[in-house]
Write a protein that holds these residues in place. Structure first.
Motif, PDB file in Angstrom:
ATOM      1  N   LEU A  53     -37.825  -9.197   7.063  1.00 42.66           N
ATOM      2  CA  LEU A  53     -37.512  -9.837   8.335  1.00 42.66           C
ATOM      3  C   LEU A  53     -38.614  -9.597   9.358  1.00 42.66           C
ATOM      4  O   LEU A  53     -39.113  -8.474   9.506  1.00 42.66           O
ATOM      5  N   ASP A  57     -36.776 -14.207  12.845  1.00 46.52           N
ATOM      6  CA  ASP A  57     -35.938 -14.432  11.663  1.00 46.52           C
ATOM      7  C   ASP A  57     -34.482 -14.114  11.986  1.00 46.52           C
ATOM      8  O   ASP A  57     -34.177 -13.456  12.984  1.00 46.52           O
ATOM      9  N   SER A 105     -31.907 -15.273   6.613  1.00 43.07           N
ATOM     10  CA  SER A 105     -32.677 -14.741   5.490  1.00 43.07           C
ATOM     11  C   SER A 105     -31.984 -13.584   4.804  1.00 43.07           C
ATOM     12  O   SER A 105     -32.072 -13.432   3.585  1.00 43.07           O
ATOM     13  N   GLY A 127     -31.842 -15.271   1.168  1.00 47.12           N
ATOM     14  CA  GLY A 127     -32.694 -14.608   0.189  1.00 47.12           C
ATOM     15  C   GLY A 127     -32.171 -13.265  -0.279  1.00 47.12           C
ATOM     16  O   GLY A 127     -32.289 -12.910  -1.450  1.00 47.12           O
TER      17      GLY A 127
END
Length: 528
Positions: A53, A57, A105, A127
């Motif tokens: 990160l 983000d 993310s 992710g």
């Protein structure tokens, strides 16, 4: 000024003993000092960076209230990472939408909630998942354990990016008035501004111990109540999520010597049912702050009679409008029993006619609010942003008027929103789900009174020709697609819906027709 300044100011304080003050207490047991919190946020910031990160983000938190919740928010703030605080009641499809819409993310999720994410991971586009243990459940093979945070080394100050008050700190998703939730952007400056306004209005200090019984994913929890306590170097106390009981609330109030307590009206009503309340409340308690719905005058009168040492404050606001925009203070409760008060310090409120003019005293129009805490707009929704925000003002969608004494009053909800137990429910979102049921031709969802939650949803359903959908089947259909609190409590079958000459459904007639449904059904009620 970024929000991390608050923690750094305590750590650098003279004398340094300020760092030994208690910053947070979770459920009257897990306590953390300002010094410990400062160090933990730097460790967790390192972990977030190692998870990939960077500034700007998005980090999502799918958590119940937990001792790790505030440190994760504050660690992200240090990096300029934007926190997306997810409502743990959301259904998998709703979670997938928010995660994809926000471009998240990394997600930190309680172990008992991983089942919500498992079926929608492909749609969410996330992710990395990190699991915070909430039970003995194993960590799924698609996630990482929370040890990645606990074992991290702290970042040094020169490793931190420059984060300003203009940078986003949080994305707070609101229920969709047209079926799709929108992420309200909260900057560091917004958060500091609401903390400052609340601390000024309620005279918070180092001696303040504030208690939040509801979820920290709400702006009314973290931004409006925890943040001002931190700003003044006081203590913020929060309870576990769900299963609210008066006994647990009283135990924590006493153990932590709470001074200011946020409550939803149904919680206050349950407190007042205690015959021993006068003995059980700690002498430290000085204020109940009521949010989520209006307090009935009879309730206010009972509080003043039985608990003369405790002040009452009624708050009004919305996520986009800075969480809390106006308050009705204790001194005005009996003289202005139906008012939502006056603006906070640094805030303005006005009533605007359909022609865009400021309304005269007593004239009904739409309430607009303006302050440094008002959201910067909706995430990636320029059209919705233009429709809600203009010239620093936020259109609330609520109808109201200002009386001759200068007090703001609600006159109705322009968006037909339902307020149930402190949660916002937008009928359009529920109606969109019900319309997809193969046996449903059309439906209207309205608010009806409820003795516990203030309001609940009632769905009036017109079936397709030759069909007769069963309430339990409709309820199950909704539960698969919506958070539980959004599922209507009542499902009623009707041949038609009332309409005006233009074909618009007359929801006010439905609200009137079913206003007494709770007492009419008596013991046959079936909660959603």
């Amino acid at each position: 000024m970024n929000f991390s300044w608050i923690l750094d100011s305590v750590a650098a304080r003279v004398p340094s003993a300020g760092a030994d003050r208690i910053a947070f207490s979770f459920d009257g047991r897990d306590r953390i000092t300002y010094g410990e919190l400062h160090a933990k946020t730097l460790r967790y910031a390192r972990a977030l960076r190692e998870l990939g990160l960077r500034q700007g983000d998005r980090l999502a938190l799918l958590l119940f209230n937990d001792a790790e919740y505030p440190p994760l928010i504050l660690a992200a703030a240090r990096l300029g990472v934007i926190t997306v605080r997810l409502n743990f009641r959301l259904a998998p499809a709703e979670l997938a939408f928010v995660l994809a819409d926000s471009g998240t993310s990394v997600v930190v999720v309680h172990s008992s909630l991983t089942g919500r994410l498992a079926p929608v991971r492909d749609q969410a586009g996330v992710g990395t998942y990190v699991v915070l243990p909430d039970s003995d459940d194993p960590v799924p093979d698609w996630a990482r354990p929370f040890e990645v945070f606990r074992e991290a080394e702290p970042l040094t100050p020169d490793e931190l990016p420059e984060v300003t008050g203009h940078d986003p700190m949080s994305l707070l998703y609101t229920s969709g008035t047209t079926g799709s939730p929108k992420g309200a952007v909260w900057t560091h400056g917004n958060t500091v501004a609401i903390a400052t306004a609340q601390a000024l209005r309620w005279q918070f200090s180092e001696e303040t111990v504030s208690l939040v019984p509801g979820p920290l994913y709400h702006a009314g929890g973290f931004e409006a109540f925890v943040a001002p306590a931190l700003l003044m170097h006081g203590t913020a106390v929060f309870l576990p999520s769900g299963n609210f009981t008066v006994d647990r609330l009283l135990a924590v109030l006493r153990a932590e010597r709470v001074t200011d307590c946020l409550l939803f009206p149904f919680m206050l009503n349950e407190l007042l049912h205690r015959d021993d309340l006068e003995r059980e409340l700690p002498p430290s308690l000085r204020r109940f702050i009521l949010g989520g719905d209006m307090v009935m005058p009879s309730v206010a009168e009972e509080v003043k009679r039985r608990l003369p040492q405790v002040k009452l404050t009624q708050v009004y606001g919305l996520t986009e409008g800075g969480a809390i925009a106006t308050t009705l203070e204790d001194r005005d409760f009996l003289a202005q029993p139906k008012s939502i008060g006056r603006p906070l310090p640094l805030a303005q409120a006005r009533v605007v006619t359909p022609e865009g003019q400021e309304a005269a005293a007593g004239e009904v129009g739409e309430i607009e609010v303006r302050s440094p805490a008002v959201s910067q707009g909706y995430w990636n929704r320029p059209d919705a942003t233009r429709a809600t925000f203009h010239d620093g003002w936020c259109r609330t969608g609520d109808l109201g008027y200002v009386n001759a004494d200068g007090f703001l009053h609600l006159a109705g909800r322009a968006k037909d929103m339902i307020r149930s137990g402190g949660e916002n429910i937008y009928p359009a979102e529920v109606e969109k789900v019900l319309a997809a049921h193969p046996q449903v031709l059309e439906t209207a969802v309205v608010a009806v009174p409820d003795s516990r939650y203030g309001e609940v949803g009632c769905a009036i359903v017109v079936p397709e020709a030759g069909q007769l959908p069963q309430p339990d089947a409709l309820r199950a259909f909704c539960r698969e697609r919506l958070a539980g609190y959004k599922v209507p409590k009542y499902f009623l079958i009707s041949d038609e819906l009332p309409r005006n000459a233009s074909g618009k459904i007359l929801k006010y007639r439905l609200r009137e027709a079913f206003a007494h449904i709770e007492s009419e059904l008596d013991g046959e009620k079936t909660p959603s």
